[in-house]
Design a protein around this motif. Structure first.
Motif, short mmCIF file in Angstrom:
data_model
loop_
_atom_site.label_atom_id
_atom_site.label_comp_id
_atom_site.label_asym_id
_atom_site.label_seq_id
_atom_site.Cartn_x
_atom_site.Cartn_y
_atom_site.Cartn_z
N THR A 44 -52.79 26.61 -61.40
CA THR A 44 -53.30 25.40 -62.02
C THR A 44 -54.73 25.53 -62.53
OG1 THR A 44 -53.94 24.49 -59.87
CG2 THR A 44 -51.77 23.85 -60.74
N SER A 45 -55.12 26.72 -62.95
CA SER A 45 -56.44 26.87 -63.56
C SER A 45 -56.43 26.14 -64.90
CB SER A 45 -56.78 28.34 -63.77
OG SER A 45 -55.97 28.89 -64.80
N VAL A 46 -57.59 25.75 -65.36
CA VAL A 46 -57.69 25.05 -66.64
C VAL A 46 -57.12 25.92 -67.76
CG1 VAL A 46 -59.30 24.13 -68.35
CG2 VAL A 46 -59.64 23.62 -65.93
N THR A 47 -57.47 27.20 -67.75
CA THR A 47 -57.00 28.12 -68.79
C THR A 47 -55.47 28.21 -68.80
OG1 THR A 47 -59.01 29.41 -68.56
CG2 THR A 47 -57.17 30.48 -69.67
N CYS A 49 -53.23 26.08 -67.55
CA CYS A 49 -52.61 24.80 -67.90
C CYS A 49 -52.75 24.48 -69.38
CB CYS A 49 -53.18 23.68 -67.04
SG CYS A 49 -52.67 23.79 -65.32
N LYS A 50 -53.88 24.83 -69.96
CA LYS A 50 -54.06 24.61 -71.40
C LYS A 50 -53.09 25.48 -72.20
CE LYS A 50 -58.59 23.38 -72.74
NZ LYS A 50 -59.95 23.83 -73.08
N GLY A 56 -54.80 19.25 -71.18
CA GLY A 56 -56.23 19.39 -71.39
C GLY A 56 -57.04 19.50 -70.11
N LYS A 57 -58.29 19.91 -70.27
CA LYS A 57 -59.18 20.17 -69.13
C LYS A 57 -59.32 18.96 -68.22
CE LYS A 57 -63.93 21.08 -67.91
NZ LYS A 57 -65.30 21.10 -68.33
N ASN A 58 -59.60 17.78 -68.77
CA ASN A 58 -59.80 16.59 -67.93
C ASN A 58 -58.56 16.25 -67.11
OD1 ASN A 58 -62.39 16.37 -68.87
ND2 ASN A 58 -61.91 14.81 -70.38
N VAL A 60 -56.22 18.39 -66.17
CA VAL A 60 -56.06 19.45 -65.16
C VAL A 60 -56.95 19.16 -63.95
CG1 VAL A 60 -56.40 21.90 -64.66
CG2 VAL A 60 -55.37 21.20 -66.83
N VAL A 61 -58.21 18.82 -64.22
CA VAL A 61 -59.13 18.51 -63.12
C VAL A 61 -58.62 17.31 -62.33
CG1 VAL A 61 -61.46 17.72 -62.56
CG2 VAL A 61 -61.13 19.54 -64.25
N ASN A 64 -55.50 18.32 -60.29
CA ASN A 64 -55.86 19.21 -59.17
C ASN A 64 -56.50 18.42 -58.05
OD1 ASN A 64 -55.07 21.96 -59.49
ND2 ASN A 64 -56.41 22.05 -61.27
#
Length: 84
Positions: A44-47, A49-50, A56-58, A60-61, A64
Motif C-alpha cells: 500500500t505504498s503511495v507509488t 497504489c497510484k 491518489g496520494k491523499n 492512500v494516506v 492506510n
C-alpha cells in the motif's frame, strides 16, 4: 451502492457507506476491495497504489490510516464464522 431490506414491511434502502468504516470515502467499492487486498499483502505504498490501483496520494494516506479498522473487520468476520 445501496442495501435494500427484502421484507415486505421494510423496503427501506440504505447506503452501505453510512455508519461504518466506508463513511466519508469517495472511492469506488471495487477500488476499496483492491486496496484492502493489497493492504493484506503489505502493498500500500503511495507509488504502488497510484500505479496499480489508480488511487491518489491523499486517498492512500487516508486508507492506510484506517488499518485498525481492517484488523477489527477481519477479526469480527473470523469470530462470526468460528464462534457459535
Amino acid at each position: 451502492m445501496r442495501w435494500r431490506c427484502q421484507r415486505r414491511d421494510g423496503r427501506k434502502k440504505k447506503s452501505i457507506r453510512v455508519n461504518n468504516w466506508l463513511n466519508g470515502s469517495r472511492l469506488l467499492i471495487n477500488s476499496i476491495v483492491y486496496f484492502i487486498y493489497s493492504w493484506a499483502h503489505e502493498l500500500t505504498s503511495v507509488t504502488y497504489c497510484k500505479r496499480k490501483l489508480g488511487i491518489g496520494k491523499n486517498a492512500v494516506v487516508d486508507w492506510n490510516n484506517r488499518e485498525y479498522t481492517y484488523e477489527k473487520f477481519v477479526f469480527d468476520a473470523w469470530k462470526a464464522t468460528t464462534i457459535k
